[in-house]
Write an enzyme that holds these catalytic residues in place. Structure first.
Site, PDB file in Angstrom:
ATOM      1  N   GLU A  93       0.837  -1.195   0.000  1.00 52.18           N
ATOM      2  CA  GLU A  93       0.000   0.000   0.000  1.00 52.18           C
ATOM      3  C   GLU A  93       0.876   1.250   0.000  1.00 52.18           C
ATOM      4  O   GLU A  93       1.963   1.267   0.592  1.00 52.18           O
ATOM      5  CB  GLU A  93      -0.927   0.003   1.220  1.00 52.18           C
ATOM      6  CG  GLU A  93      -1.982  -1.088   1.136  1.00 52.18           C
ATOM      7  CD  GLU A  93      -3.008  -1.028   2.258  1.00 52.18           C
ATOM      8  OE1 GLU A  93      -4.190  -1.234   1.966  1.00 52.18           O
ATOM      9  OE2 GLU A  93      -2.628  -0.793   3.421  1.00 52.18           O
ATOM     10  N   CYS A 106       3.820   8.470   1.167  1.00 54.88           N
ATOM     11  CA  CYS A 106       4.328   7.497   2.123  1.00 54.88           C
ATOM     12  C   CYS A 106       4.444   6.177   1.373  1.00 54.88           C
ATOM     13  O   CYS A 106       3.421   5.591   0.990  1.00 54.88           O
ATOM     14  CB  CYS A 106       3.388   7.375   3.319  1.00 54.88           C
ATOM     15  SG  CYS A 106       3.933   6.169   4.542  1.00 54.88           S
ATOM     16  N   CYS A 113       6.495  -6.951   6.855  1.00 54.33           N
ATOM     17  CA  CYS A 113       7.627  -6.445   7.629  1.00 54.33           C
ATOM     18  C   CYS A 113       8.072  -7.519   8.616  1.00 54.33           C
ATOM     19  O   CYS A 113       7.240  -8.215   9.203  1.00 54.33           O
ATOM     20  CB  CYS A 113       7.238  -5.180   8.384  1.00 54.33           C
ATOM     21  SG  CYS A 113       8.618  -4.416   9.292  1.00 54.33           S
ATOM     22  N   CYS A 117       6.664  -5.138  15.287  1.00 54.86           N
ATOM     23  CA  CYS A 117       6.211  -4.183  16.309  1.00 54.86           C
ATOM     24  C   CYS A 117       4.738  -4.444  16.633  1.00 54.86           C
ATOM     25  O   CYS A 117       3.914  -4.553  15.715  1.00 54.86           O
ATOM     26  CB  CYS A 117       6.404  -2.752  15.823  1.00 54.86           C
ATOM     27  SG  CYS A 117       8.137  -2.365  15.447  1.00 54.86           S
ATOM     28  N   CYS A 120       1.758  -2.235  15.268  1.00 55.96           N
ATOM     29  CA  CYS A 120       1.763  -1.940  13.830  1.00 55.96           C
ATOM     30  C   CYS A 120       1.122  -3.080  13.053  1.00 55.96           C
ATOM     31  O   CYS A 120       1.546  -4.238  13.160  1.00 55.96           O
ATOM     32  CB  CYS A 120       3.204  -1.723  13.363  1.00 55.96           C
ATOM     33  SG  CYS A 120       3.371  -1.498  11.577  1.00 55.96           S
ATOM     34  N   CYS A 337       0.097   5.953  10.013  1.00 49.16           N
ATOM     35  CA  CYS A 337       1.302   5.177  10.363  1.00 49.16           C
ATOM     36  C   CYS A 337       0.902   3.946  11.174  1.00 49.16           C
ATOM     37  O   CYS A 337       0.148   4.040  12.135  1.00 49.16           O
ATOM     38  CB  CYS A 337       2.263   6.030  11.176  1.00 49.16           C
ATOM     39  SG  CYS A 337       3.110   7.264  10.190  1.00 49.16           S
TER      40      CYS A 337
END
Length: 346
Positions: A93, A106, A113, A117, A120, A337
């Protein structure tokens, strides 16, 4: 699978055209300018080169490696998020944010990933694969073409989308170099910001390269046990090691570091925590970019309220640490974010 055209550097294109395809040298500039200045991506747009060469290029290279499969716009029309499908059915995205005269993208550097985290959504979907430099570049070119129809252009790029840019260091830096090429888009280095969770060897490597690209460190906690509970990477690179790397970076570059801080209610938003953060950052050329945590479906955490956010900021500022409260954008379309790729994790 054809090679993605945007994986080519100018020198690599030169080699292909002159050495392999036996074309005159001026064709290199024609094609490079066509792609990066005129933002062409269809064969018939390259009307200044012979049809035969056009066909060879489009037989050999992929000029549209990202397929948009979903577009969402925020209620205020200031944020747009596009879900792209890659050639292997993986998805990424990319987000466009409009701020007055700025048009900030962004962009993602990985599908998924590996950092994990806990607050996230991308981290919770796990790591799928690295993007190539060309796949990173094409996210920018896609939106640049779209903005051009409104006589606008990309002004800033933050590498804060899906993935950890320093985990895909080579491709990330090549993409920045391609987008910064003065013969192409010509985006200055200071228009880029790279966000990292704190991969210490890569921070030092980045420092040694003395780039003018902005650096942001996701910190989010002042002690190791707290940070490790939020960010598993802290087990490998604890806060002290990250701070030493930050000192090294500033000594090498004399450039300011941004420390990103997601304000989590009852977790890292107290005035006492702000005081400890001020002590940790004392003497560093830096500022803190705080943002109330963006909600995700799998997170147990909640965002700090406005009152607590302001208290946190004031403690830092009283201690001489500049702090800005970042404007939250695109929350209603899961474009903030930490929110990317919740619903599409193929």
């Amino acid at each position: 699978m054809k090679t993605i055209f945007y994986d080519l550097s100018y020198e690599q294109l030169q080699d292909v055209l002159i050495k392999e395809l036996k074309q005159p040298a001026f064709r290199v500039n024609q094609i490079w300018s066509g792609v990066y200045k005129n933002l062409w991506s269809q064969p018939d747009e390259f009307s200044n080169i012979p049809k035969g060469l056009r066909e060879k290029l489009f037989d050999r290279y992929e000029f549209q490696p990202l397929v948009p499969i979903q577009t969402l716009k925020s209620n205020d029309n200031e944020t747009e998020k596009i879900l792209f499908q890659l050639h292997d059915q993986k998805a990424i995205e990319t987000v466009l944010m409009k701020y007055d005269q700025r048009r900030t993208l962004c962009i993602s550097t990985q599908a998924g990933c590996a950092m994990g985290c806990v607050f996230c959504a991308t981290g919770q979907m796990g790591f799928k694969r690295h993007l190539t430099a060309g796949e990173i570049v094409e996210q920018v070119l896609f939106f640049a073409r779209q903005l051009k129809t409104d006589d606008e252009k990309v002004t800033n790029i933050v590498l804060m989308g899906m993935g950890e840019p320093f985990h895909n260091y080579e491709a990330t830096m090549k993409a920045i170099d391609l987008l910064g090429d003065p013969n192409g888009l010509g985006l200055g280095a200071r228009r880029f910001t790279i966000s990292t969770v704190g991969l210490v060897p890569m921070i030092k490597r980045f420092a040694d390269e003395k780039r003018q690209v902005n650096l942001a460190i996701s910190l989010h906690a002042v002690d190791d046990s707290e940070r490790s509970s939020l960010m598993p990477v802290n087990h490998k690179y604890p806060i002290q090691d990250v701070m030493e790397a930050c000192h090294y970076y500033i000594e090498k570059t004399n450039r300011r570091i941004t420390f990103e801080w997601a304000l989590i209610a009852g977790k890292n938003d107290s005035e006492q925590t702000a005081q400890k953060l001020a002590q940790l950052l004392e003497g560093l050329l830096c500022h803190v970019n705080a943002i109330p945590l963006n909600p995700t479906s799998q997170s147990i955490y909640q965002a700090s309220d406005k009152n607590q956010t302001i208290k946190f900021q004031k403690v830092l500022e009283r201690n001489g640490i500049p702090c800005t409260i970042r404007l939250r954008r695109g929350i209603d379309i899961q474009a903030g974010c930490g929110q990317l790729a919740i619903h599409h994790s193929s």
